[in-house]
Design an enzyme around this catalytic site. Structure first.
Site, PDB file in Angstrom:
ATOM      1  CB  ILE A 129      -1.017  -0.094   1.167  1.00  0.00           C
ATOM      2  CG1 ILE A 129      -2.066  -1.253   1.137  1.00  0.00           C
ATOM      3  CG2 ILE A 129      -1.719   1.397   1.220  1.00  0.00           C
ATOM      4  CD1 ILE A 129      -2.736  -1.177   2.310  1.00  0.00           C
ATOM      5  NE  ARG A 185      -5.206  -3.886  11.602  1.00  0.00           N
ATOM      6  CZ  ARG A 185      -5.650  -4.212  10.269  1.00  0.00           C
ATOM      7  NH1 ARG A 185      -5.859  -3.201   9.484  1.00  0.00           N
ATOM      8  NH2 ARG A 185      -5.581  -5.565   9.832  1.00  0.00           N
ATOM      9  CG  ASP A 210     -10.515   4.013   6.367  1.00  0.00           C
ATOM     10  OD1 ASP A 210     -11.704   4.444   6.001  1.00  0.00           O
ATOM     11  OD2 ASP A 210     -10.055   2.919   6.344  1.00  0.00           O
ATOM     12  CD  GLU A 270     -11.646   0.414  13.368  1.00  0.00           C
ATOM     13  OE1 GLU A 270     -11.501  -0.503  12.493  1.00  0.00           O
ATOM     14  OE2 GLU A 270     -11.315   1.428  13.059  1.00  0.00           O
TER      15      GLU A 270
END
Length: 433
Positions: A321, A401, A425, A430
């Site tokens: 990524i 993360r 994000d 979460e």
């Protein structure tokens, strides 16, 4: 296993009645006339249970049902010789204990309030009084029970079919509709996938019984208890449908002979492009501009951004990524610094990126984007000390993360404007959402 406390419910009475619209939206009462709904509403009592309260226990006699108004209710079932296991969760609008309205019977499950729960309750005597006043209610109940019976018949047939099914049996957890659609489109015939909406945890691990493979996601928790349970039931593979594995107890898997796989790449171009989308939203204020235009406000005040070209961007974690992001940022004309434990000099030479120590990335970058895995050495790598080293007004992006960032330190950095803006994000708390 002591699964809950057993305090008294906080209160019971006719404090607040449900609306007719809500009652009509429930399958059980959707065919009832307005008069019948009004009679029903007047018969309901309001109850509130604290978190941990055992609403009723499997095997106990019961003569009332509950319509969940607010909160979450865990449903546990116990089989002979085994402790209770959570099998599902009831949400607002769902009903528990329908059968008890027809005749007093033993409860088939244990209900526990996961949070503070508010509900409306109706007992068998009150229900019988309603039937005498409006016969349509009995027709509605019979219709609902018919649908429930068909559903249970399907579940029994599915479970029986798995016994004689020679295909590889896969249990996929934390599934949404779009996940199911994607896998159904490409699943080969020799693999049978069952999709579960709950996350795989010690509370739901019994759902893995009878399967060869489990496929968890980023917020499932495959700890020692889960691994031991699966190993005892011959579940041989944990196949993560993500690149990370921080939520898997690898030593436990090794000890109990459970193999673990991860995906080799998690859509690297899509994640990198999403990171850039966050950057451009923060920089060019497109989210604010959209809201203004929608309201007929065409003012440009406080929408000023900056040119990406010539800015220094740090990519923390130059894996698949990170490499995609480097190429995009170089296309913008950014000076790109990279930090990674394993340096790919050929890639750096090809793209014009330069590897740099982490402190230099913090101190000299206008934009910092995180793409590192969550391991012991990267937990809270962005903390108060490192934020203090950053350029005043830096842009911070995290699509990796949540726990890479100390959230409290981030909030303080935003309040002092040490961090000018943040695009997240992910968030370290979460998993509950």
């Amino acid at each position: 296993v002591d699964i809950c406390l057993r305090p008294q419910c906080l209160d019971i009475g006719a404090m607040e009645k449900p609306s007719l619209e809500l009652l009509h939206s429930l399958d059980l009462f959707s065919q009832v006339s307005e008069l019948g709904l009004m009679l029903l509403r007047d018969s309901l009592e309001h109850v509130r249970f604290p978190a941990g309260h055992e609403i009723f226990r499997q095997g106990d006699e019961g003569d009332r049902c509950y319509i969940i108004k607010e909160g979450a209710v865990a449903v546990y079932k116990a089989s002979k010789g085994r402790p209770p296991a959570m099998v599902t969760e009831l949400a607002p609008g769902e009903i528990a204990g329908i059968m008890s309205l027809l005749e007093a019977e033993t409860r088939s499950a244990t209900l526990v309030a996961k949070t503070t729960v508010e509900a409306w309750t109706l007992d068998k005597r009150g229900f019988n009084d309603l039937l005498e006043k409006d016969s349509a209610i009995s027709s509605a109940v019979l219709s609902q029970l018919s649908r429930q019976l068909r559903s249970e018949t399907y579940n029994v047939a599915r479970l029986m079919s798995t016994v004689f099914d020679n295909r590889i049996k896969v249990a996929m957890f934390d599934c949404k509709d779009y996940v199911k659609a994607a896998f159904e489109a490409c699943c080969p015939e020799h693999i049978a996938i069952h999709y579960f909406s709950p996350k795989l945890t010690s509370e739901t691990m019994t759902l893995s019984n009878g399967f060869d493979v489990v496929v968890p996601f980023v917020n499932d928790k495959i700890d020692l208890d889960v691994v031991r349970h699966m190993a005892e039931r011959k579940v041989g593979l944990v196949s993560m449908r993500c690149a990370g594995y921080n939520n898997v107890d690898l030593p436990a898997c090794l000890e109990h002979g459970v193999d673990v796989t991860v995906v080799p790449a998690y859509s690297p171009n899509a994640v990198a492009e999403h990171a850039v989308a966050l950057m451009m939203t923060l920089n060019r204020k497109t989210h604010r501009a959209y809201l203004r235009v929608r309201d007929g406000n065409f003012s440009l005040d406080r929408l000023l951004g900056f040119d990406m070209c010539g800015k220094t961007a740090a990519v923390i974690g130059v894996g698949k990524i990170g490499q995609c992001l480097v190429r995009i940022l170089r296309g913008f004309g950014c000076n790109v610094l990279g930090y990674d434990a394993y340096q790919n000099e050929a890639f750096a030479k090809e793209t014009g990126m330069r590897y740099a120590p982490l402190d230099e990335c913090m101190e000299t970058s206008d934009i910092i984007s995180l793409h590192a895995p969550l391991i012991d050495t990267t937990y809270h790598m962005i903390n108060q000390e490192r934020i203090a080293k950053m350029k005043k007004g830096v842009m911070l992006i995290n699509t990796s993360r949540g726990a890479l960032i100390d959230t409290k330190a981030l909030i303080q950095g935003l309040k002092t404007m040490q961090i000018g803006c943040a695009g997240l994000d992910v968030y370290e708390e979460e998993s509950e959402y």
